[in-house]
Design an enzyme around this catalytic site. Sequence first.
Site, PDB file in Angstrom:
ATOM      1  N   CYS A 149       0.835  -1.313   0.070  1.00 37.66           N
ATOM      2  CA  CYS A 149       0.030   0.203   0.215  1.00 37.66           C
ATOM      3  C   CYS A 149       0.957   1.291   0.024  1.00 37.66           C
ATOM      4  O   CYS A 149       0.663   2.123  -1.012  1.00 37.66           O
ATOM      5  CB  CYS A 149      -0.948  -0.025   1.295  1.00 37.66           C
ATOM      6  SG  CYS A 149      -0.150  -0.517   2.767  1.00 37.66           S
TER       7      CYS A 149
HETATM    8  N1  LIG Z   1      -4.275  -4.017   5.034  1.00 42.09           N
HETATM    9  C1  LIG Z   1      -3.787  -3.624   4.081  1.00 42.09           C
HETATM   10  O1  LIG Z   1      -3.955  -2.485   3.779  1.00 42.09           O
HETATM   11  C2  LIG Z   1      -2.958  -4.205   3.031  1.00 42.09           C
HETATM   12  C3  LIG Z   1      -2.379  -3.408   1.774  1.00 42.09           C
HETATM   13  C4  LIG Z   1      -1.635  -3.976   0.953  1.00 42.09           C
HETATM   14  C5  LIG Z   1      -1.307  -5.385   0.929  1.00 42.09           C
HETATM   15  N2  LIG Z   1      -1.663  -6.238   2.004  1.00 42.09           N
HETATM   16  C6  LIG Z   1      -1.209  -7.587   2.315  1.00 42.09           C
HETATM   17  O2  LIG Z   1      -2.431  -8.302   1.873  1.00 42.09           O
HETATM   18  C7  LIG Z   1      -2.403  -9.464   2.601  1.00 42.09           C
HETATM   19  C8  LIG Z   1      -3.733  -9.688   3.539  1.00 42.09           C
HETATM   20  O3  LIG Z   1      -3.701  -8.639   4.365  1.00 42.09           O
HETATM   21  P1  LIG Z   1      -4.957  -8.113   5.303  1.00 42.09           P
HETATM   22  O4  LIG Z   1      -4.670  -6.799   5.890  1.00 42.09           O
HETATM   23  O5  LIG Z   1      -6.104  -8.592   4.598  1.00 42.09           O
HETATM   24  O6  LIG Z   1      -4.509  -9.125   6.557  1.00 42.09           O
HETATM   25  P2  LIG Z   1      -5.616  -9.803   7.567  1.00 42.09           P
HETATM   26  O7  LIG Z   1      -6.785  -8.807   7.855  1.00 42.09           O
HETATM   27  O8  LIG Z   1      -4.909 -10.153   8.719  1.00 42.09           O
HETATM   28  O9  LIG Z   1      -6.065 -11.034   6.790  1.00 42.09           O
HETATM   29  C9  LIG Z   1      -5.413 -12.218   6.610  1.00 42.09           C
HETATM   30  C10 LIG Z   1      -6.054 -13.692   6.581  1.00 42.09           C
HETATM   31  O10 LIG Z   1      -5.220 -14.662   6.048  1.00 42.09           O
HETATM   32  C11 LIG Z   1      -5.939 -15.810   6.691  1.00 42.09           C
HETATM   33  N3  LIG Z   1      -4.817 -16.642   7.164  1.00 42.09           N
HETATM   34  C12 LIG Z   1      -4.700 -17.842   6.632  1.00 42.09           C
HETATM   35  N4  LIG Z   1      -3.642 -18.600   6.923  1.00 42.09           N
HETATM   36  C13 LIG Z   1      -3.180 -17.744   8.041  1.00 42.09           C
HETATM   37  C14 LIG Z   1      -1.957 -17.733   8.888  1.00 42.09           C
HETATM   38  N5  LIG Z   1      -1.362 -19.032   8.925  1.00 42.09           N
HETATM   39  N6  LIG Z   1      -1.817 -16.965   9.798  1.00 42.09           N
HETATM   40  C15 LIG Z   1      -2.694 -15.734   9.775  1.00 42.09           C
HETATM   41  N7  LIG Z   1      -3.775 -15.521   8.804  1.00 42.09           N
HETATM   42  C16 LIG Z   1      -3.990 -16.545   7.905  1.00 42.09           C
HETATM   43  C17 LIG Z   1      -6.838 -15.249   7.873  1.00 42.09           C
HETATM   44  O11 LIG Z   1      -7.955 -15.625   7.784  1.00 42.09           O
HETATM   45  P3  LIG Z   1      -8.714 -17.312   8.234  1.00 42.09           P
HETATM   46  O12 LIG Z   1      -7.976 -17.221   9.713  1.00 42.09           O
HETATM   47  O13 LIG Z   1      -9.989 -17.144   8.540  1.00 42.09           O
HETATM   48  O14 LIG Z   1      -8.154 -18.133   7.295  1.00 42.09           O
HETATM   49  C18 LIG Z   1      -6.773 -13.782   7.904  1.00 42.09           C
HETATM   50  O15 LIG Z   1      -7.900 -13.256   7.947  1.00 42.09           O
HETATM   51  C19 LIG Z   1      -1.183  -9.356   3.705  1.00 42.09           C
HETATM   52  O16 LIG Z   1       0.121 -10.126   3.024  1.00 42.09           O
HETATM   53  C20 LIG Z   1      -0.563  -7.840   3.586  1.00 42.09           C
HETATM   54  O17 LIG Z   1       0.459  -7.673   3.829  1.00 42.09           O
HETATM   55  C21 LIG Z   1      -2.493  -5.573   3.144  1.00 42.09           C
END
Ligand SMILES: NC(=O)c1ccc[n+]([C@@H]2O[C@H](COP(=O)([O-])OP(=O)(O)OC[C@H]3O[C@@H](n4cnc5c(N)ncnc54)[C@H](OP(=O)(O)O)[C@@H]3O)[C@@H](O)[C@H]2O)c1
Length: 345
Positions: A149
């Site tokens: 981001c």
């Molecule tokens: N947030 C942002 O603004 C943003 C921007 C750009 C890129 N990103 C990237 O996009 C990806 C997702 O980000 P997010 O913000 O959506 O993250 P998040 O809210 O923490 O969601 C990640 C999801 O991955 C699943 N998961 C599956 N295996 C996992 C494990 N071993 N440990 C933890 N979670 C696991 C979890 O759902 P379940 O437990 O239900 O499977 C969790 O809800 C990341 O790599 C992040 O760096 C995020």
Amino acid sequence: MKAGILGSTGYTGAELVRILIQHPEVELAFVDSRSYEHQPFEAVYSNLKGQAEMTAVSVDPENLPEKVDIVFCALPHRISQHKVILLQRQGIRVVDLSADFRLDQQSVYEQWYNTPHEAPELLEKAVYGLPEWYAEELKETRLAANPGCFPTSILLPLLPLLKENLVTGEHLVIDSKTGVSGAGRGPSAVNVFSQVNENVRAYGIGTHRHTPEIEQELSKAAGKSVTLQFTPHLVPMDRGILSTIVMPLPEGLTERKLQDCYQAYYDHKPFIRLLGTDTLPETKAVRGSNFCDIAWKADRRSGNLILVSVIDNLIKGSSGEAVQNMNLMLGLPEEMGLHHLPIWP
Ligand SMILES: NC(=O)c1ccc[n+]([C@@H]2O[C@H](COP(=O)([O-])OP(=O)(O)OC[C@H]3O[C@@H](n4cnc5c(N)ncnc54)[C@H](OP(=O)(O)O)[C@@H]3O)[C@@H](O)[C@H]2O)c1
């Protein structure tokens, strides 16, 4: 066409669901979650009540519940690469939202992310998913590495100026502010309400993991190695990033020349809005949308050039950009399904 989402109940996954259920050409085939398996998606995200009639399933990437054209991996880095490897072996197109395939060099990934890379051969195949810069490559690839981001907010204003040699890339000082959703949905000691509310703090000075990704892309545009000073700040808002980029103002570089350069690169790009020199960007002006707003000021008194950009980290900084990449990869119009107007207030 059909798409699936791994990690659908995280913040970026849920935004992908919201965007894709409104997409005219793409249908959601499955939404994966370990923690909410067998639960209706709308029970996890009540904003989608009556809109996303799907049940979360825990998906084995080697045995997908349905045939799909593309899979989004909205998973933490390191976890994601293992799933991507299995999907790529089956020839399935992937947009990976994690950092696992953004860096060209395995050693740089391993140094900054402190973890081995299990599929270095895929680093060569992956296309950096900044659609304004890599549209042609994205049309051909089966693996898009969606940018971070902060990098999206920083690269979009800087790349045209470096590419055209209007600035040198030296003494780049970047200050970014992000809302709390940038850290994902999982609670931690630094993102609970009482730590974030009425508080602003800097973090990760000189060590933030987005640094090598930004430097990699800036260096490619400049044709030489670019090093920058990057300081992110956490501010008490849900979503949004504002980046302020300061560098020495080269002699003879006028605001008019900057405008001509930006117009040449971005006038025909649907999600870049050039604000010029009179209006400064603000996060609410892009909230809920796939826009990136960019402004610039040549400050002769201090001798500095200042660029300011804003994006919504959950749309242009992740899920909106991911759908833009998907559109290119599937041969659809780049902006399809992404015309959400910003929400104000
Ligand atoms: N947030 C942002 O603004 C943003 C921007 C750009 C890129 N990103 C990237 O996009 C990806 C997702 O980000 P997010 O913000 O959506 O993250 P998040 O809210 O923490 O969601 C990640 C999801 O991955 C699943 N998961 C599956 N295996 C996992 C494990 N071993 N440990 C933890 N979670 C696991 C979890 O759902 P379940 O437990 O239900 O499977 C969790 O809800 C990341 O790599 C992040 O760096 C995020």
